[in-house]
Write an enzyme that holds these catalytic residues in place. Sequence first.
Site, PDB file in Angstrom:
ATOM      1  N   ARG A 169      -1.596  -4.703   4.017  1.00 12.10           N
ATOM      2  CA  ARG A 169      -1.266  -3.834   5.146  1.00 12.10           C
ATOM      3  C   ARG A 169       0.174  -3.990   5.648  1.00 12.10           C
ATOM      4  O   ARG A 169       0.844  -2.994   5.877  1.00 12.10           O
ATOM      5  CB  ARG A 169      -2.232  -4.107   6.295  1.00 12.10           C
ATOM      6  CG  ARG A 169      -1.911  -3.262   7.495  1.00 12.10           C
ATOM      7  CD  ARG A 169      -2.724  -3.633   8.716  1.00 12.10           C
ATOM      8  NE  ARG A 169      -2.475  -2.694   9.790  1.00 12.10           N
ATOM      9  CZ  ARG A 169      -2.428  -3.029  11.078  1.00 12.10           C
ATOM     10  NH1 ARG A 169      -2.651  -4.261  11.457  1.00 12.10           N
ATOM     11  NH2 ARG A 169      -2.165  -2.129  11.996  1.00 12.10           N
ATOM     12  N   ARG A 217       0.835  -1.212   0.000  1.00 13.65           N
ATOM     13  CA  ARG A 217       0.000   0.000   0.000  1.00 13.65           C
ATOM     14  C   ARG A 217       0.866   1.258   0.000  1.00 13.65           C
ATOM     15  O   ARG A 217       0.471   2.306  -0.525  1.00 13.65           O
ATOM     16  CB  ARG A 217      -0.962   0.003   1.186  1.00 13.65           C
ATOM     17  CG  ARG A 217      -0.284   0.028   2.535  1.00 13.65           C
ATOM     18  CD  ARG A 217      -1.295  -0.182   3.656  1.00 13.65           C
ATOM     19  NE  ARG A 217      -0.638  -0.504   4.904  1.00 13.65           N
ATOM     20  CZ  ARG A 217      -0.713   0.229   6.025  1.00 13.65           C
ATOM     21  NH1 ARG A 217      -1.432   1.320   6.046  1.00 13.65           N
ATOM     22  NH2 ARG A 217      -0.097  -0.146   7.118  1.00 13.65           N
ATOM     23  N   GLU A 245     -18.696   4.181   0.599  1.00 14.34           N
ATOM     24  CA  GLU A 245     -17.948   3.550  -0.487  1.00 14.34           C
ATOM     25  C   GLU A 245     -18.766   3.421  -1.763  1.00 14.34           C
ATOM     26  O   GLU A 245     -18.238   3.573  -2.875  1.00 14.34           O
ATOM     27  CB  GLU A 245     -17.447   2.171  -0.034  1.00 14.34           C
ATOM     28  CG  GLU A 245     -16.484   2.213   1.162  1.00 14.34           C
ATOM     29  CD  GLU A 245     -17.156   2.455   2.510  1.00 14.34           C
ATOM     30  OE1 GLU A 245     -18.408   2.421   2.587  1.00 14.34           O
ATOM     31  OE2 GLU A 245     -16.436   2.684   3.498  1.00 14.34           O
ATOM     32  N   PHE A 293     -14.539  -3.276   1.684  1.00 11.61           N
ATOM     33  CA  PHE A 293     -15.559  -2.280   1.355  1.00 11.61           C
ATOM     34  C   PHE A 293     -15.558  -1.963  -0.147  1.00 11.61           C
ATOM     35  O   PHE A 293     -16.602  -1.678  -0.724  1.00 11.61           O
ATOM     36  CB  PHE A 293     -15.362  -1.020   2.193  1.00 11.61           C
ATOM     37  CG  PHE A 293     -15.204  -1.318   3.662  1.00 11.61           C
ATOM     38  CD1 PHE A 293     -16.138  -2.110   4.323  1.00 11.61           C
ATOM     39  CD2 PHE A 293     -14.111  -0.860   4.378  1.00 11.61           C
ATOM     40  CE1 PHE A 293     -15.991  -2.423   5.667  1.00 11.61           C
ATOM     41  CE2 PHE A 293     -13.960  -1.166   5.719  1.00 11.61           C
ATOM     42  CZ  PHE A 293     -14.893  -1.944   6.375  1.00 11.61           C
ATOM     43  N   SER A 353      -4.494   5.064   5.871  1.00 11.55           N
ATOM     44  CA  SER A 353      -4.282   3.617   5.750  1.00 11.55           C
ATOM     45  C   SER A 353      -3.999   3.203   4.312  1.00 11.55           C
ATOM     46  O   SER A 353      -3.146   2.368   4.054  1.00 11.55           O
ATOM     47  CB  SER A 353      -5.512   2.850   6.247  1.00 11.55           C
ATOM     48  OG  SER A 353      -5.748   3.119   7.601  1.00 11.55           O
TER      49      SER A 353
HETATM   50  C1  LIG Z   1     -18.224   0.353   5.621  1.00 10.44           C
HETATM   51  C2  LIG Z   1     -17.004   0.779   6.362  1.00 10.44           C
HETATM   52  N1  LIG Z   1     -16.162   1.656   5.795  1.00 10.44           N
HETATM   53  C3  LIG Z   1     -15.025   2.010   6.426  1.00 10.44           C
HETATM   54  C4  LIG Z   1     -14.717   1.488   7.647  1.00 10.44           C
HETATM   55  C5  LIG Z   1     -13.408   1.826   8.313  1.00 10.44           C
HETATM   56  N2  LIG Z   1     -13.635   2.712   9.476  1.00 10.44           N
HETATM   57  C6  LIG Z   1     -13.620   2.226  10.733  1.00 10.44           C
HETATM   58  S1  LIG Z   1     -14.034   3.395  11.873  1.00 10.44           S
HETATM   59  C7  LIG Z   1     -14.230   4.569  10.664  1.00 10.44           C
HETATM   60  C8  LIG Z   1     -14.677   5.951  10.983  1.00 10.44           C
HETATM   61  C9  LIG Z   1     -14.543   6.327  12.402  1.00 10.44           C
HETATM   62  O1  LIG Z   1     -15.221   7.500  12.697  1.00 10.44           O
HETATM   63  P1  LIG Z   1     -16.700   7.491  13.228  1.00 10.44           P
HETATM   64  O2  LIG Z   1     -17.559   6.696  12.334  1.00 10.44           O
HETATM   65  O3  LIG Z   1     -17.090   8.885  13.453  1.00 10.44           O
HETATM   66  O4  LIG Z   1     -16.603   6.675  14.592  1.00 10.44           O
HETATM   67  P2  LIG Z   1     -16.083   7.187  16.022  1.00 10.44           P
HETATM   68  O5  LIG Z   1     -15.673   8.610  15.890  1.00 10.44           O
HETATM   69  O6  LIG Z   1     -17.211   7.014  16.932  1.00 10.44           O
HETATM   70  O7  LIG Z   1     -14.946   6.281  16.319  1.00 10.44           O
HETATM   71  C10 LIG Z   1     -13.959   4.033   9.413  1.00 10.44           C
HETATM   72  C11 LIG Z   1     -14.020   4.790   8.156  1.00 10.44           C
HETATM   73  C12 LIG Z   1     -15.636   0.577   8.216  1.00 10.44           C
HETATM   74  N3  LIG Z   1     -15.411   0.006   9.410  1.00 10.44           N
HETATM   75  N4  LIG Z   1     -16.767   0.250   7.569  1.00 10.44           N
END
Ligand SMILES: Cc1ncc(C[n+]2csc(CCOP(=O)(O)OP(=O)(O)O)c2C)c(N)n1
Lengths: 301, 330
Positions: free
Chosen positions: B168, B11, B59, B84, B38
Amino acid sequence: MPSTLDPESAPGIAELGLWATVLRTDCVRMLAVAKSGHLDSSLSAADIVAALFYRVLRHDPKDPSWADRDRFVLSKGHAAPILYAALARHGYFPLADLMGLRKIGEHLQGHPDMGRTPGVEVSTGSLGQGLSMSLGVALAMDLDGREDQRVYCLMSDGDCQEGQSWEAATAACHFADRGGRRLTAIVDYNHLQTDGTTEQVMDIGDMRGKFAAFGWDSVEIDGHDMAAIVDALEATRGADRPAAIVCQTRKGRGVASMEGRFGFHGKPPTPEQAVEALEELEAKLASQMAELQLTRRGEEH
Amino acid sequence: MAGSGEPSATRNAYGAALLELGRDHAEVVALDADLSVSTQSAKFGAEFPDRFFNVGAAEANMMSIACGLAATGKRPYCSTFAIFATGRAYDQVRLGIAHNELPVRIAASHGGVSLGEDGASHQMIEDIALMRAMPRMQVIVPADYNQAYRVTLDSYTDDAPQYLRFGRPATPVVYDEVPAEIGDGADVLREGSDVSLIACGHMVWRALEAADRLQSEDGVSAEVVNVCVIKPIDSQTVLDSIAKTGVAVTAEEHRIVGGLSDAVRQVAAERHPVPIFAVGMGDEFGVSGTGEACMEHFGLTARGIADRAREALLLKPIVSHPPLHRPDWI
Ligand SMILES: Cc1ncc(C[n+]2csc(CCOP(=O)(O)OP(=O)(O)O)c2C)c(N)n1
Ligand SMILES: [Mg+2]
């Protein structure tokens, strides 16, 4: 162990605050040992999860499959540690299991897995699916002719960015009479996500207004004000349409070095950060204990 | 940085090469879904904020936006995790990108189980199968940093929709420097005569290690083939190798259904049937653990490949003398 089945012995606001701090310390310990996972995401939701598990949810840790229980769905599955802490503290599995988080051969997976962990109602981890899953659970409750039984779905900013959440929001109202009214969506609106603030990355704007526009009963509260959380959650029981509680929160709440700050998402604490965080939380716990004893003594006189 | 002998994640090569593409070509645009650090697309985003679109956790939206950008003359690079990119947005990729044959690059990072601790919900082990099945989609799985750099650069000159799978963890390099070309997509990295080890992605360096083991422990001469372009597969290189050795083991960080093993088996079944054993994920999901512990847990190791090769070699004397016609005593 506070029983959430008996309203007489339901813990008061001060005690709930104390439990939230206990859950926070569990999360710090878990993540420090696992050296992986989402700490600030878990801390953000600690007050909400404490209110649910110690007071609002009807559940029976001795009988995780009790048919009349309310359901909790962690749509923001990456905050699994806060759910695991609440489950372990209620005896769904031994507290010692928390130290196996994210390790090979252990049951506590990086994201909740209903096939492995008692008390996890449905597996999550892919954002945006939890509200639909919760709606399915709610529809089944109607099909089974259950009385006052509810589903509580905890969502994040990212959940609200996924289109599927709004398909679920539409359907929940459409199916209000067939089960949708049993749904309480709780948004942990901490304004931070992986790549920055939600305002920078993808502004989700007025969440209360959006849920209201979709036909939901929608309120906005301070997601760290325990009295407000309990009031809002308890007010949704018996509603005739789905209810949204938009909680303004701070990511990393309770640990000053991360609270409300960008740069900690998905990063475990270093040993030094963990010690510092635990000292801070333990001091908080001590003051909450003292306060609780004062109020108890006050009640006796 | 182009080219490196140090272990690095594929990556990272994507991020570096994407930046180079951005500097060279004004119509390159990048999209991400809240995972830009990432996936490494953030490097492009920092230098070209006006050509970078972070859509948040959305996505499906990202893929359809990329369709619109490409239909209007841009060359979009969409990055998110493999789960995703394929699972969440399959229909959007299918209609908007593959069916329209638009030059969109889906840069899927965190493929396989080696992402580790996030566990089953994030460990994508059927993406190659999904993307192979999709008409018009090319499927590319580079073996190391240097090859990942090359495929990213080359993607610019190809007009077909492409699925690029990155990983990763930092992994050892198998190419000392960025290769000059990808050629037809498969490379013989080590010549041998007894068994073909046909691998992709993170399993290539392990296949090389397995070949060393087979040589030193069993005196077996294993040929190692890196299949970087899984679709369209370089069938000639595969056929040449299995015709020479007469038996093969495929190795991939993926289900043994629909991925590299099936691609190789299809070529062999039609044109040169030999026993082909597969190393990969069975009918199971991933688990949480360190990336290396997960690979170990599912036998995705040099030892796993060598053990399968030993099994395959046992069959070789039996099947290499098949009854070509009915024995006359029947
Ligand atoms: C469908 C999907 N896309 C991307 C992710 C990767 N991902 C994990 S947490 C996150 C975002 C974290 O921010 P938020 O949703 O605001 O959660 P919090 O601030 O409460 O941790 C992402 C993009 C995922 N888990 N699922
Ligand atoms: Mg957030």
